[in-house]
Enzyme design. Structure first.
Site, short mmCIF file in Angstrom:
data_model
loop_
_atom_site.label_atom_id
_atom_site.label_comp_id
_atom_site.label_asym_id
_atom_site.label_seq_id
_atom_site.Cartn_x
_atom_site.Cartn_y
_atom_site.Cartn_z
N ASN A 148 56.05 13.54 54.31
CA ASN A 148 56.19 14.98 54.02
C ASN A 148 55.20 15.50 52.96
O ASN A 148 54.85 16.66 52.97
CB ASN A 148 57.63 15.36 53.70
CG ASN A 148 58.11 14.80 52.39
OD1 ASN A 148 57.72 13.70 52.00
ND2 ASN A 148 58.96 15.54 51.70
N GLU A 246 62.71 6.61 45.21
CA GLU A 246 62.97 8.05 45.13
C GLU A 246 63.35 8.51 46.53
O GLU A 246 62.58 8.34 47.47
CB GLU A 246 61.74 8.80 44.61
CG GLU A 246 61.30 8.36 43.22
CD GLU A 246 62.38 8.52 42.15
OE1 GLU A 246 63.28 9.37 42.32
OE2 GLU A 246 62.34 7.78 41.16
N CYS A 280 62.04 16.99 49.66
CA CYS A 280 63.21 16.31 49.08
C CYS A 280 63.96 17.23 48.14
O CYS A 280 65.17 17.08 47.95
CB CYS A 280 62.77 15.04 48.36
SG CYS A 280 61.51 15.35 47.12
N GLU A 455 58.91 9.30 37.87
CA GLU A 455 57.55 9.50 38.37
C GLU A 455 56.96 10.74 37.69
O GLU A 455 57.68 11.57 37.17
CB GLU A 455 57.55 9.70 39.89
CG GLU A 455 58.07 8.51 40.64
CD GLU A 455 57.52 8.42 42.05
OE1 GLU A 455 58.10 9.05 42.94
OE2 GLU A 455 56.49 7.73 42.24
P1 NAD Z 1 61.62 6.96 55.68
O1 NAD Z 1 62.58 6.32 54.75
O2 NAD Z 1 61.93 6.93 57.13
O3 NAD Z 1 60.18 6.30 55.53
C1 NAD Z 1 59.50 6.27 54.29
C2 NAD Z 1 58.53 5.10 54.30
O4 NAD Z 1 59.28 3.88 54.34
C3 NAD Z 1 57.60 5.07 55.53
O5 NAD Z 1 56.32 4.64 55.13
C4 NAD Z 1 58.27 4.04 56.42
O6 NAD Z 1 57.40 3.40 57.31
C5 NAD Z 1 58.81 3.05 55.39
N1 NAD Z 1 59.91 2.21 55.87
C6 NAD Z 1 60.81 2.49 56.84
N2 NAD Z 1 61.64 1.44 57.02
C7 NAD Z 1 61.27 0.49 56.12
C8 NAD Z 1 61.75 -0.82 55.81
N3 NAD Z 1 62.79 -1.35 56.45
N4 NAD Z 1 61.14 -1.51 54.82
C9 NAD Z 1 60.10 -0.97 54.14
N5 NAD Z 1 59.59 0.25 54.42
C10 NAD Z 1 60.17 0.98 55.38
O7 NAD Z 1 61.44 8.46 55.16
P2 NAD Z 1 60.56 9.64 55.80
O8 NAD Z 1 61.25 10.17 57.01
O9 NAD Z 1 59.13 9.23 55.89
O10 NAD Z 1 60.63 10.73 54.61
C11 NAD Z 1 61.65 11.67 54.49
C12 NAD Z 1 62.61 11.29 53.39
O11 NAD Z 1 61.88 11.13 52.16
C13 NAD Z 1 63.66 12.33 53.10
O12 NAD Z 1 64.91 11.71 52.97
C14 NAD Z 1 63.21 12.94 51.76
O13 NAD Z 1 64.26 13.49 50.99
C15 NAD Z 1 62.60 11.76 51.10
N6 NAD Z 1 61.66 12.17 50.05
C16 NAD Z 1 62.03 11.96 48.75
C17 NAD Z 1 61.19 12.36 47.71
C18 NAD Z 1 61.56 12.12 46.26
O14 NAD Z 1 60.67 12.14 45.41
N7 NAD Z 1 62.84 11.89 45.96
C19 NAD Z 1 59.96 12.98 48.01
C20 NAD Z 1 59.62 13.17 49.36
C21 NAD Z 1 60.47 12.75 50.36
#
Ligand code: NAD
Length: 476
Positions: A148, A246, A280, A455
């Protein structure tokens, strides 16, 4: 526009491969990027290269490391990455320019930190002795990032990791390899030595898991969903690595009776529909007190009409498409479930065209409605009622998440009470819950964050370094 083959970068060598094809969410016929579906052996090679390169990188004076980040900022500025970001992720050009600008500024901020990184000098209880602390790099760091903010989030992890003297293996999100490439290529062109930064593309299940489990990876910083983040947190803690996760949010905006309703609706729409709600810190629930509730729902529905989805590259588009078919399915299922559980659709509700989903306002929800409790990650705002400020604070805090919360009020006393009582990492008063300053610590509590290290801002370097105390004595 042409398709770009995005290579892995391991030990300074680039290698393209097939596996992940990324199409423009606003124009599904346009293939934007192809990236490799790497295996665990690529992670192994990247970690080996990182472990070899790290001591030399750490031995460079911090201002010399910083100079590379500062040069990378200028190179990134010259790449005009915003249009590619729109084609790949779908956000509007204005939003994309803001994100690229953020990545540039993050590189500048941590580049300059190279002149400031230091410890403390403390008095010793012993005569002729001085005590000082040093920051030591943790070593090899694994970074796992979401789609995102595909340039800004890798930047705000990479920059403090590198300035702290670490070598990094980055695993970008599958959906956004091109955006990550703009950043990492700028760093390489700025002169980052081979092996200090590796990039391995692939699935979370294969590449992400291998990175998380490798015992040579001293620290893992992850941003993404709560489900994946919690799993990563456990896995890294089990092997006694350092971990920062995060994760998601269900961020509330409280609107009190004394608020300017039109202004509150503009703030809610910016926080809820801006970035297609895929932030997020998105305002995904609004809690109104009784004197303002009905007027607010009407004003937000009016605002929603302004955020008609469109191609982010077109003039005047305020909101881009949803990122993928899968995400669209999740969002529409969440809307259906919310109405089945008693919510009314006050705006939106039309069938999506492609990935263009109209902003949706849900009203009349109870606190038990799933849409009031779980992250949807799309342009959907749920409006709830509260009797008064205390009741609103209880609803804000009755959540597994704790990332951001906002309040619209003219009362300084109410704002201050709210800021103190809200159990979240970021409070916004009369401002959208989205939008952060890069010099300010960011993170959450509860199921939004590991809530250990923050962060962004100068404190971001703490996660990537550890403190050593040195007693320096001499004979007087
Ligand atoms: P996601 O958890 O599906 O994926 C995030 C990353 O993790 C990707 O690179 C993915 O390939 C990797 N991943 C997936 N499964 C994994 C595993 N088993 N082991 C290691 N890595 C793995 O999230 P998304 O759909 O890419 O992003 C959306 C989410 O991110 C939302 O929930 C949003 O709230 C959150 N987000 C949080 C923040 C924050 O700072 N708190 C900022 C931006 C987005």
């Amino acid at each position: 526009m042409s398709t770009v083959q995005i290579p892995n970068l391991i030990a300074g060598e680039e290698a393209v491969g097939d596996g992940f094809e990324r199409y423009n969410p606003a124009d599904p016929a346009e293939l934007v990027a192809v990236a490799p579906a790497s295996g665990a052996e690529a992670v192994d090679a990247a970690v080996t290269a990182a472990a070899e390169a790290q001591p030399g990188w750490a031995a460079l004076p911090a201002p010399a490391r910083g100079a590379i980040l500062l040069d990378a900022a200028e190179i990134l500025r010259g790449r005009h990455a915003a249009r590619d970001l729109v084609r790949e992720e779908g956000k509007t050009l204005t939003e994309a320019r803001g994100e690229v600008r953020r990545a540039i500024d993050v590189l500048r901020f941590f580049g300059a930190e190279g002149w400031r990184l230091g410890g403390q000098v403390l008095p010793s209880s012993l005569p002729d002795t001085m005590v000082h602390t040093r920051r030591e790099p943790v070593g090899v760091v694994g970074l796992i990032t979401p789609w995102n903010f595909p340039i800004a989030i890798p930047a705000w992890k990479l920059a403090p990791a590198l300035i702290g003297g670490n070598a990094v293996v980055l695993k970008p999100a599958e959906l956004t390899p091109l955006s990550a490439r703009h950043l990492t290529e700028a760093l390489v062109q700025a002169g980052l030595p081979a092996g200090v930064l590796s990039v391995v593309h692939g699935s979370g299940a294969v590449v992400g898991e291998a990175l998380v489990r490798d015992p040579r990876v001293a620290a893992v910083s992850f941003t993404g969903s709560t489900q994946v983040g919690m799993r990563i947190e456990r896995a890294v803690q089990e092997r006694r690595g350092r971990v920062q996760v995060e994760m998601g949010g269900k961020n509330a905006l409280v609107v009190l009776d004394d608020a300017d309703v039109e202004q509150a609706a503009r703030i809610a729409a910016a926080g809820g529909f801006g970035l297609t709600g895929q932030a997020c810190t998105a305002s995904s629930r609004v809690i109104c007190t009784p004197g303002v509730h009905d007027d607010f729902v009407a004003a937000l529905a009016k605002e929603a009409a302004r955020y008609r989805p469109g191609n982010g590259l077109a003039d005047g588009t305020l909101m881009g498409p949803v990122v993928s078919e899968q995400q669209l399915g999740t969002i529409t299922a969440a809307i259906e479930r919310a109405t089945a559980e008693g919510a009314t659709v006050a705006a939106g509700g039309e069938a999506p065209e492609g990935l263009m989903l109209a902003p949706t306002v849900l009203s009349g929800l109870s606190q038990e409605n799933t849409a009031a409790r779980e992250e949807i990650f799309g342009p959907v705002v749920a409006v709830l009622s509260a009797a008064d400020l205390d009741d609103a604070i209880n609803l804000v805090n009755d959540s597994r998440y704790g990332l951001a919360a906002g309040i619209c009020t003219r009362s300084l006393a109410a704002a201050q009470r709210f800021a103190a009582a809200a159990r979240v990492g970021v409070v916004k008063v009369n401002r959208p819950t989205t939008g952060l300053d890069l010099n300010v610590p960011f993170g959450g509590v509860g199921d939004s964050s590991s809530n250990t290290f923050r962060e962004q801002g100068a404190v971001a370097v703490d996660f990537y370094t550890w403190s050593k105390s040195v007693y320096l004595g001499w004979e007087g």
